[in-house]
Design a protein around this motif. Sequence first.
Motif, PDB file in Angstrom:
ATOM      1  N   GLU A  97     -14.110 -17.728 -14.267  1.00  0.00           N
ATOM      2  CA  GLU A  97     -13.531 -16.508 -13.701  1.00  0.00           C
ATOM      3  C   GLU A  97     -14.519 -15.796 -12.777  1.00  0.00           C
ATOM      4  OE1 GLU A  97     -12.481 -14.460 -17.213  1.00  0.00           O
ATOM      5  OE2 GLU A  97     -10.568 -15.512 -17.491  1.00  0.00           O
ATOM      6  N   GLU A  98     -15.814 -15.989 -13.070  1.00  0.00           N
ATOM      7  CA  GLU A  98     -16.841 -15.305 -12.282  1.00  0.00           C
ATOM      8  C   GLU A  98     -17.183 -16.054 -11.000  1.00  0.00           C
ATOM      9  OE1 GLU A  98     -21.548 -13.948 -12.801  1.00  0.00           O
ATOM     10  OE2 GLU A  98     -20.364 -14.608 -14.537  1.00  0.00           O
ATOM     11  N   HIS A  99     -17.234 -17.393 -11.057  1.00  0.00           N
ATOM     12  CA  HIS A  99     -17.796 -18.159  -9.939  1.00  0.00           C
ATOM     13  C   HIS A  99     -16.748 -18.881  -9.091  1.00  0.00           C
ATOM     14  CE1 HIS A  99     -21.952 -17.531 -11.183  1.00  0.00           C
ATOM     15  NE2 HIS A  99     -21.585 -17.823 -12.426  1.00  0.00           N
ATOM     16  N   ASP A 100     -15.561 -19.165  -9.617  1.00  0.00           N
ATOM     17  CA  ASP A 100     -14.575 -19.945  -8.880  1.00  0.00           C
ATOM     18  C   ASP A 100     -13.397 -19.049  -8.491  1.00  0.00           C
ATOM     19  OD1 ASP A 100     -16.115 -22.261  -9.375  1.00  0.00           O
ATOM     20  OD2 ASP A 100     -15.156 -22.497 -11.338  1.00  0.00           O
ATOM     21  N   ASP A 101     -12.996 -19.121  -7.232  1.00  0.00           N
ATOM     22  CA  ASP A 101     -11.878 -18.277  -6.827  1.00  0.00           C
ATOM     23  C   ASP A 101     -10.562 -18.834  -7.363  1.00  0.00           C
ATOM     24  OD1 ASP A 101     -10.985 -20.326  -5.081  1.00  0.00           O
ATOM     25  OD2 ASP A 101     -12.251 -19.555  -3.467  1.00  0.00           O
ATOM     26  N   ALA A 102      -9.521 -18.030  -7.294  1.00  0.00           N
ATOM     27  CA  ALA A 102      -8.230 -18.401  -7.873  1.00  0.00           C
ATOM     28  C   ALA A 102      -7.658 -19.646  -7.210  1.00  0.00           C
ATOM     29  CB  ALA A 102      -7.255 -17.231  -7.752  1.00  0.00           C
ATOM     30  N   ALA A 103      -7.873 -19.795  -5.927  1.00  0.00           N
ATOM     31  CA  ALA A 103      -7.320 -20.952  -5.219  1.00  0.00           C
ATOM     32  C   ALA A 103      -7.928 -22.254  -5.734  1.00  0.00           C
ATOM     33  CB  ALA A 103      -7.560 -20.806  -3.721  1.00  0.00           C
ATOM     34  N   GLU A 104      -9.240 -22.249  -5.954  1.00  0.00           N
ATOM     35  CA  GLU A 104      -9.879 -23.468  -6.444  1.00  0.00           C
ATOM     36  C   GLU A 104      -9.409 -23.807  -7.853  1.00  0.00           C
ATOM     37  OE1 GLU A 104     -14.306 -25.492  -7.008  1.00  0.00           O
ATOM     38  OE2 GLU A 104     -14.115 -23.445  -6.222  1.00  0.00           O
ATOM     39  N   ARG A 105      -9.256 -22.784  -8.715  1.00  0.00           N
ATOM     40  CA  ARG A 105      -8.794 -23.024 -10.078  1.00  0.00           C
ATOM     41  C   ARG A 105      -7.348 -23.524 -10.078  1.00  0.00           C
ATOM     42  NH1 ARG A 105     -11.566 -20.461 -14.139  1.00  0.00           N
ATOM     43  NH2 ARG A 105      -9.716 -19.523 -15.099  1.00  0.00           N
ATOM     44  N   ASP A 106      -6.513 -22.938  -9.229  1.00  0.00           N
ATOM     45  CA  ASP A 106      -5.127 -23.394  -9.135  1.00  0.00           C
ATOM     46  C   ASP A 106      -5.058 -24.838  -8.642  1.00  0.00           C
ATOM     47  OD1 ASP A 106      -3.977 -21.111 -10.085  1.00  0.00           O
ATOM     48  OD2 ASP A 106      -3.566 -20.240  -8.114  1.00  0.00           O
ATOM     49  N   ILE A 120      -5.693 -27.225 -11.480  1.00  0.00           N
ATOM     50  CA  ILE A 120      -4.526 -27.375 -12.355  1.00  0.00           C
ATOM     51  C   ILE A 120      -3.472 -28.251 -11.698  1.00  0.00           C
ATOM     52  CG2 ILE A 120      -2.660 -26.141 -13.512  1.00  0.00           C
ATOM     53  CD1 ILE A 120      -4.565 -23.764 -13.805  1.00  0.00           C
ATOM     54  N   GLU A 121      -3.260 -28.070 -10.395  1.00  0.00           N
ATOM     55  CA  GLU A 121      -2.285 -28.885  -9.672  1.00  0.00           C
ATOM     56  C   GLU A 121      -2.672 -30.363  -9.721  1.00  0.00           C
ATOM     57  OE1 GLU A 121       0.705 -27.928  -8.063  1.00  0.00           O
ATOM     58  OE2 GLU A 121       0.277 -26.233  -9.389  1.00  0.00           O
ATOM     59  N   ARG A 122      -3.960 -30.656  -9.577  1.00  0.00           N
ATOM     60  CA  ARG A 122      -4.397 -32.057  -9.632  1.00  0.00           C
ATOM     61  C   ARG A 122      -4.124 -32.653 -11.011  1.00  0.00           C
ATOM     62  NH1 ARG A 122      -8.787 -29.898  -6.598  1.00  0.00           N
ATOM     63  NH2 ARG A 122     -10.054 -29.719  -8.501  1.00  0.00           N
ATOM     64  N   VAL A 123      -4.370 -31.883 -12.068  1.00  0.00           N
ATOM     65  CA  VAL A 123      -4.102 -32.377 -13.425  1.00  0.00           C
ATOM     66  C   VAL A 123      -2.609 -32.656 -13.606  1.00  0.00           C
ATOM     67  CG1 VAL A 123      -4.048 -31.694 -15.857  1.00  0.00           C
ATOM     68  CG2 VAL A 123      -6.111 -31.364 -14.523  1.00  0.00           C
ATOM     69  N   TYR A 124      -1.771 -31.742 -13.118  1.00  0.00           N
ATOM     70  CA  TYR A 124      -0.328 -31.958 -13.234  1.00  0.00           C
ATOM     71  C   TYR A 124       0.103 -33.199 -12.449  1.00  0.00           C
ATOM     72  CZ  TYR A 124       0.722 -27.554 -15.651  1.00  0.00           C
ATOM     73  OH  TYR A 124       0.814 -26.552 -16.593  1.00  0.00           O
ATOM     74  N   ASP A 125      -0.470 -33.400 -11.255  1.00  0.00           N
ATOM     75  CA  ASP A 125      -0.174 -34.609 -10.488  1.00  0.00           C
ATOM     76  C   ASP A 125      -0.520 -35.854 -11.299  1.00  0.00           C
ATOM     77  OD1 ASP A 125       0.654 -33.086  -8.367  1.00  0.00           O
ATOM     78  OD2 ASP A 125      -1.150 -33.412  -7.149  1.00  0.00           O
ATOM     79  N   TYR A 126      -1.706 -35.845 -11.898  1.00  0.00           N
ATOM     80  CA  TYR A 126      -2.150 -37.016 -12.659  1.00  0.00           C
ATOM     81  C   TYR A 126      -1.183 -37.337 -13.795  1.00  0.00           C
ATOM     82  CZ  TYR A 126      -4.611 -39.560 -16.311  1.00  0.00           C
ATOM     83  OH  TYR A 126      -4.924 -40.452 -17.305  1.00  0.00           O
TER      84      TYR A 126
END
Length: 940
Positions: free
Chosen positions: A608-617, A620-626
Amino acid sequence: MDRIEMTTPLSFAVLGPVRAWRGQSEIDLGTRQQRLILALLLARAGGAVSVAELVDLLWDSDPPPSAVNVVHRHVGMLRRRFEPGLPTRAAGSVLIRDGAEYRLRIDGESLDLLRFRRLVAQAADSSGEPAVELYREALALWRARCASGLQTGGRAHPEFVAVDGERFAAVRAATDAALRAGCVHAVLPAIRLAAEYEPLDEALQARLLLALAADGRRAEALAAYADIEHRLADELGIQPGGELRAARDSLLDHDAPADGSRSRRGVGRAELELSQSTRAEPPAQLPADHPHFTGRRDVLAAAEELLAGDRRTTALVIDGMPGVGKTTLAVHLAHQLAARYPDGQLHADLRGFDSGDSVMTPAEALRGFLWSLGVAPAAIPAELHAQAGLYRSILAERRMLILLDNCRDWDQIRHLLPGTGGSLVIATSRRRITGTAGQAGAHPLHLDLLTHGEARELLTRRLGEAAAADPAAVDEIIARCGRLPLALALVAIRSVGRPGLSLPAVAGELAEADGRLAGFGDTHADLEAIFSWSYRALTPEAARLFRLLPLHPAGELSAEAAAALGGRSLRSARGLLAELGSQLLVQPGNGRWRMHDLLRAYAVELGEEHDDAAERDAAIERVYDYYQLSAYAAHLPLQPQVPLPEPEPSERGVTGRGFTGRADAMAWFAAEQRVLTAIVARAKERGRPRTAWQIALALQNFFQDTAQFRQWAATMSSGLAATGDDPAAQALLHRSLAGACYFLADLDRGLSHLQHARALFERLGRRNEQGHAENNIAEIRLDQRRYHEAIRHAEAARALFRAEGNVRGATNALLIIARAQGWLGRHAEALGMFVEARRQFEALGDLHGTGTTQAWLAHTYSMIDDLPHAMATWQQAIDIFRDARATHHTAEVLVSIGDFHSANGDPALAGQAWSEALAELDGTDSPMARRIRDRLLWHR
């Protein structure tokens, strides 16, 4: 008179029919339900039985709302039978209540089970003929199976099965003692009886052979071997194992007496051990002991004292806060005790404090243990109580050590405890487990923070001379770490990895750190600073992956999933996970990686401190794709009737996993089931409805093949909720839900789903799928005895299939029409249709269709009183289904045979057929099993 009855001693028997006496007068024990309750209390031999267990005992499923009150009423009636004149709501002094549990106050002489155990223990401590005589006295107490006559649905309660297991273990021990002492004739009747009760128990049968030979009955022993060899081949399709073969070989030994004279020399050691070299190696699943384990002498001594002071000890349950070292202690204690348990060690991480559905269920743990103990997956029962009974029966004759880590509560572990015998469970939990104090043989052990001296010893062993040279810095580190072993270990690892950093500097960094992880309480306030040392030692790529790991839907993940999460290649992800593992930030196990809860909380804060919301999203999208791509690839080897549409390639460059075949796909679905169902539940909220319903449908064949009908229905419901305005997806989900409802015997709901599916398929012009829906509706109408409607739907299906050139679908529709005609009394028309359907199915090579046609052809023969043709055709159907390993359909045929015999006034043959059907369903989730039990109970 009342006073005489109250003071006259009571005695009880459970080694056979349940009985009770007051002095010499037998007590009427009342209804079957009351005798069942008493039987379970007696099987516990003074141990506690919870009200929940009694409810499960009296009702296999769906107990009424008044179930608890009914249990209390039955207990009250039993109390007054034991203590006449007792007021209605009085507690009494025999059957006592402790919270939500009941127990019988009995002593060692008032219950035959306790006398049996005492004699067996004395025999085990003796040798020669005195030991054999003690075994003979113990076995003479048995009159039948434990609590005989109280079986439910043709099967005994697991607790009674476990007590029976003690009997058979004693028979084996008695035989060994008698063979050594040369007086086998003293226990031969008990061996014969046990071998009759358990005709497929190779250990018992092997000892019967040796006993017969030692008693001068070699010819009878050889005949017995031929019988058991035939039985194993006929009923299980296997050859005799090493024990039986070794016993058979000893019969052919030319040194054995061949003149029929009785031998009193005993047998040689090699013969008695029954070819130990042929037996499977015992499981050895304990994790490695920690090389720097230190302290905890008081807890280790307490454990030894409990084991020495109570021979009945079956479980040591270690509790304490997270990071206090429960697992480390449990593993160390298990290694110390392992030599006392020569039959091996089992281990399971129950994941009791993981989030959501990732907690391991007792059934999941039992399946893993039973596999490890050599039980074939197909032989493992589906019901939890049956799994526990089989598990305890196996442990009753072994001395094993079982390590259960991260237990959530008593309900999670109570089915995993051994019933009798010499096995021990060591369990850990971060909360106090209520229930251990009331369970005979289970003892809690609380683990507190290290003492200051133990903490100092821990750092000294890890840091060596540096710790001894600067005691003030060591004291400061111990204080900042709150004497928490996990924190101290991390400090030590980091200090060793930075040889230029002095201990005063380490203590200074801790003092200057602005502690976080406050949500874990004051004890963990400084953990963030400690964790940060390991984190700062990571490469930037590994640190980024560490921050992303909590975004995965489950508490553990594979390397492939980690690669997708981080947007890395599989090779790179494996290297990064290994780097995280070297810093103790993740732990490997069974091909997957797990993160400690405290470290996960720390990683969440970092992300939450170092990664922006876009990178975190994006992660998650890559995991769902997999998972979407992998689930699609995994469902294809399971040969679905209607394959899914292929997903679009990932826009983020993610590829799915490949599969080598059906077994590989099924194993992947089993490992990832929790993750996949979590994604189905969450994907719509992330704007990915297609991912939700496609993964749900990909799971359908897995759920059906593993008989997880309720999970099937729940997952498809989540998928349906995500379909939005997609009519094709809605149709597929409705039809899948109908299948789950059909297997769950919820026909009305299944029909509603099929009607929705049919209308949607018709609107979309998908005639094949519309035909399947019409056929499914016709099946339900048959079950509802609405035969004209069934014919109408099946004829509609047949027309659709013919238009599409689908011969198999059209033949299935013809079969439904023939069945309906038979039920309407149009037997000649039905017979002609069945013969035509059989010809079509045989031409297609469709075993399922051929077997189903034969079953209904036989049923029609029975309706016109052509018994010879009916029985012969039913047997052909059974043979076809058994060859296809279609247990559900085999059971259906056997139920039909039983119903036929029952209608013709032959309850014995009916009961035999129904019992065979119930045995076929053992290990499945079929509601038919309950209907068969009802038939057996009704005709008892």
